[in-house]
Enzyme design. Structure first.
Site, PDB file in Angstrom:
ATOM      1  CG  ASP A  83      -2.234  -2.569   7.458  1.00 54.87           C
ATOM      2  OD1 ASP A  83      -3.365  -2.450   7.965  1.00 54.87           O
ATOM      3  OD2 ASP A  83      -1.836  -1.845   6.519  1.00 54.87           O
TER       4      ASP A  83
ATOM      5  CE  LYS B  98      -9.973   0.165   3.147  1.00 55.16           C
ATOM      6  NZ  LYS B  98      -9.526   0.776   1.934  1.00 55.16           N
TER       7      LYS B  98
ATOM      8  CD1 TRP C  93      -2.608   1.682   0.480  1.00 54.10           C
ATOM      9  CD2 TRP C  93      -2.015   1.867   2.640  1.00 54.10           C
ATOM     10  NE1 TRP C  93      -3.328   2.721   1.040  1.00 54.10           N
ATOM     11  CE2 TRP C  93      -2.978   2.861   2.353  1.00 54.10           C
ATOM     12  CE3 TRP C  93      -1.505   1.795   3.935  1.00 54.10           C
ATOM     13  CZ2 TRP C  93      -3.429   3.764   3.306  1.00 54.10           C
ATOM     14  CZ3 TRP C  93      -1.951   2.693   4.884  1.00 54.10           C
ATOM     15  CH2 TRP C  93      -2.908   3.665   4.571  1.00 54.10           C
TER      16      TRP C  93
HETATM   17  N1  KET Z   1      -3.753  -0.584   5.328  1.00 57.29           N
HETATM   18  C1  KET Z   1      -3.990  -0.980   4.067  1.00 57.29           C
HETATM   19  C2  KET Z   1      -3.295  -2.170   3.555  1.00 57.29           C
HETATM   20  C3  KET Z   1      -4.883  -0.245   3.280  1.00 57.29           C
HETATM   21  O1  KET Z   1      -5.100  -0.671   2.055  1.00 57.29           O
HETATM   22  C4  KET Z   1      -5.513   0.890   3.800  1.00 57.29           C
HETATM   23  C5  KET Z   1      -6.408   1.697   2.960  1.00 57.29           C
HETATM   24  C6  KET Z   1      -5.252   1.236   5.134  1.00 57.29           C
HETATM   25  C7  KET Z   1      -4.366   0.473   5.881  1.00 57.29           C
HETATM   26  C8  KET Z   1      -5.836   2.423   5.837  1.00 57.29           C
HETATM   27  O2  KET Z   1      -7.169   2.571   5.798  1.00 57.29           O
HETATM   28  P1  KET Z   1      -7.918   3.525   6.856  1.00 57.29           P
HETATM   29  O3  KET Z   1      -8.967   4.181   6.045  1.00 57.29           O
HETATM   30  O4  KET Z   1      -6.913   4.487   7.418  1.00 57.29           O
HETATM   31  O5  KET Z   1      -8.442   2.604   7.892  1.00 57.29           O
HETATM   32  N2  KET Z   1      -6.417   1.601   1.710  1.00 57.29           N
HETATM   33  C9  KET Z   1      -7.322   2.249   0.737  1.00 57.29           C
HETATM   34  C10 KET Z   1      -7.635   3.669   0.997  1.00 57.29           C
HETATM   35  C11 KET Z   1      -6.458   4.577   1.100  1.00 57.29           C
HETATM   36  O6  KET Z   1      -5.523   4.515   0.306  1.00 57.29           O
HETATM   37  O7  KET Z   1      -6.472   5.390   2.040  1.00 57.29           O
HETATM   38  C12 KET Z   1      -6.779   2.004  -0.659  1.00 57.29           C
HETATM   39  O8  KET Z   1      -5.689   1.405  -0.812  1.00 57.29           O
HETATM   40  O9  KET Z   1      -7.460   2.371  -1.632  1.00 57.29           O
END
Ligand code: KET
Length: 449
Positions: A259, A295, A178
């Site tokens: 994560d 999510k 990511w």
């Molecule tokens: N870890 C991973 C692997 C991840 O894909 C995301 C979010 C997060 C943590 C953090 O999400 P949060 O909303 O802070 O709980 N990924 C998606 C959104 C982004 O980039 O912020 C994405 O990859 O599209």
């Protein structure tokens, strides 16, 4: 260092203050304006920020910015990993609506600050959700869980804690990963290195490379592991491979930092998706876990997540928590109350919990059905190449193998938006939009862009 800076700036403030008083007393307005026009005041003349260059948009969130600007009626956003319904609309889960109604109806609820560690009941329930109700770490009270600002905030707090208090400052992240991971951990004060993970040739796991790289990492290094539904590749180790990873990591004293942003989204089952973490906890060793409810509960904008640190004893866990508070307090003081309250209502109530698991499963199933439909659509078009990875990969994303030039062609000609690494969010697709995407992929691979 800090004290010196502080006292020197306050003494220069005093000097300016004295000068102003002196000039005002003499009522010489020309002199006064020359003080305001000093190069650092920014009131007149050029901006003190004039040297700044325009920063690029975020590689993931910037895709939505570009999508929003496109007036085309056929535009399709497959960039950010956010769930959409068959109608292409964001989804608020039914259980979330019910929980919010309960919260609103309860007139005894207040909006006081939460403690630094957040909502205590939420923390307990989050630990139970990820580690399992029968977890030895919970039973023995040797875990500390703090509410953080979603997955990102949990990773950042965990990163800063490790940078301050852990003897090894290097964190190994998967190649690729990511896009925010390297930035989060670098800013947290850690040194970021990568380990091999994905094999573009097989579009699967490079397990040999992974074992070699972790085997060569200095003892005690931190290793970031995607608990399930690896982002961006959609490739996860099997349970047998996880067991080998666990043995190798424990034998070298490598520190696991999980994560978990997609619990329930990989298999449709919360327990199955948490298995790799539970294997590491069951051996009695220490680890960190960052959880996100963005999510799996669709609480993206509520920013609700948790950081858990599993320790060897309750005594250590207590001291770890006291230090986490010192990381959090100057960062954002304490976390928000609303999202964590929604999660607590759902997790504590058996009926709501069951309803949630059904809604979660329905989201996971819809994504799986999108995989099948896209795969079929490419097969019917006779699109050259092996596209079986679309149905083999897991979670929200397909790592298509399309290159940046191909992605840019699809955006320009078909108004399809995705990250430049060729990742598409399957959750953004619907039965109606699959043919459009399949047409675009077919065109781009037969055109040799
Ligand atoms: N870890 C991973 C692997 C991840 O894909 C995301 C979010 C997060 C943590 C953090 O999400 P949060 O909303 O802070 O709980 N990924 C998606 C959104 C982004 O980039 O912020 C994405 O990859 O599209």
């Amino acid at each position: 260092m800090k004290t010196t800076q502080f006292s020197s700036s306050s003494s220069s403030d005093r000097r300016i203050g004295a000068l102003l008083r002196h000039l005002t007393a003499g009522s010489d307005s020309d002199h006064l304006s020359s003080v305001y026009a000093s190069p650092t005041s920014g009131v007149t003349g050029g901006s003190v920020f004039a040297h700044l260059v325009q920063a690029p948009e975020d590689p993931i969130l910037g895709v939505t910015v570009a999508y929003n600007k496109d007036p085309s009626p056929v535009k399709l956003n497959l960039g950010v990993g956010a769930y959409r319904t068959e109608e292409g609309k964001p989804l608020v889960l039914n259980v979330v609506r019910k929980a919010e109604q309960q919260l609103i109806n309860d007139r005894t609820r207040i909006k006081e600050y939460l403690p630094i560690v957040g909502l205590v009941e939420f923390n307990k329930l989050s630990a139970k959700l990820i580690l399992g109700a029968d977890s030895p770490a919970i039973r023995e009270n040797r875990i500390t869980t703090v509410e953080c600002l979603s997955g990102t905030g949990s990773l950042r707090v965990g990163g800063e804690f490790l940078a301050k208090h852990y003897h090894q400052k290097t964190i190994y992240i998967t190649q690729p990963t990511w896009g925010n991971h390297p930035k989060i951990f670098t800013l947290a004060g850690l040194t970021v290195k990568t380990y091999r993970y994905y094999d573009p040739a097989t579009r699967g796991l490079n397990f040999k490379g992974l074992l070699e790289d972790l085997g060569a990492a200095p003892a005690g290094s931190i290793v970031l592991l995607h608990a399930c539904a690896h982002n961006p590749t959609g490739v996860d180790p099997t349970i047998q491979q996880w067991e080998q990873i666990r043995q190798l990591m424990r034998s070298k004293g490598l520190m696991p930092f999980f994560d978990s942003a997609y619990q329930g989204f990989a298999s449709g089952s919360l327990d199955t998706d948490a298995k790799p973490i539970r294997m590491f906890v069951a051996d009695g060793g220490e680890c960190l876990v960052a959880q996100s409810y963005a999510k799996n509960m669709g609480l993206y904008g509520e920013r609700v997540g948790a950081l858990s640190i599993v320790c060897k004893s309750a005594d250590v866990a207590g001291r770890v928590e006291s230090q986490l508070k010192l990381v959090i307090r100057p960062m954002y003081s304490s976390p928000p109350i609303h999202g964590a309250s929604i999660v607590a209502v759902i997790l504590r109530d058996k009926n709501l919990f069951n309803e949630w698991t059904l809604e979660l499963k329905a989201m996971a199933d819809r994504i799986i059905s999108m995989r099948k439909q896209l795969f079929e659509a490419l097969r019917t078009r006779g699109t050259p190449g092996d596209w079986s990875h679309i149905i083999k990969q897991i979670g929200m994303f397909t790592f298509t193998g399309l290159n940046p030039a191909q992605v840019s062609f699809m955006t320009k000609e078909y108004h399809i938006y995705m990250t430049s690494d060729g990742r598409i969010s399957m959750a953004g697709l619907s039965s109606k939009t699959v043919p459009h995407l399949a047409d675009a992929i077919h065109a781009v691979v037969t055109k040799a862009v």
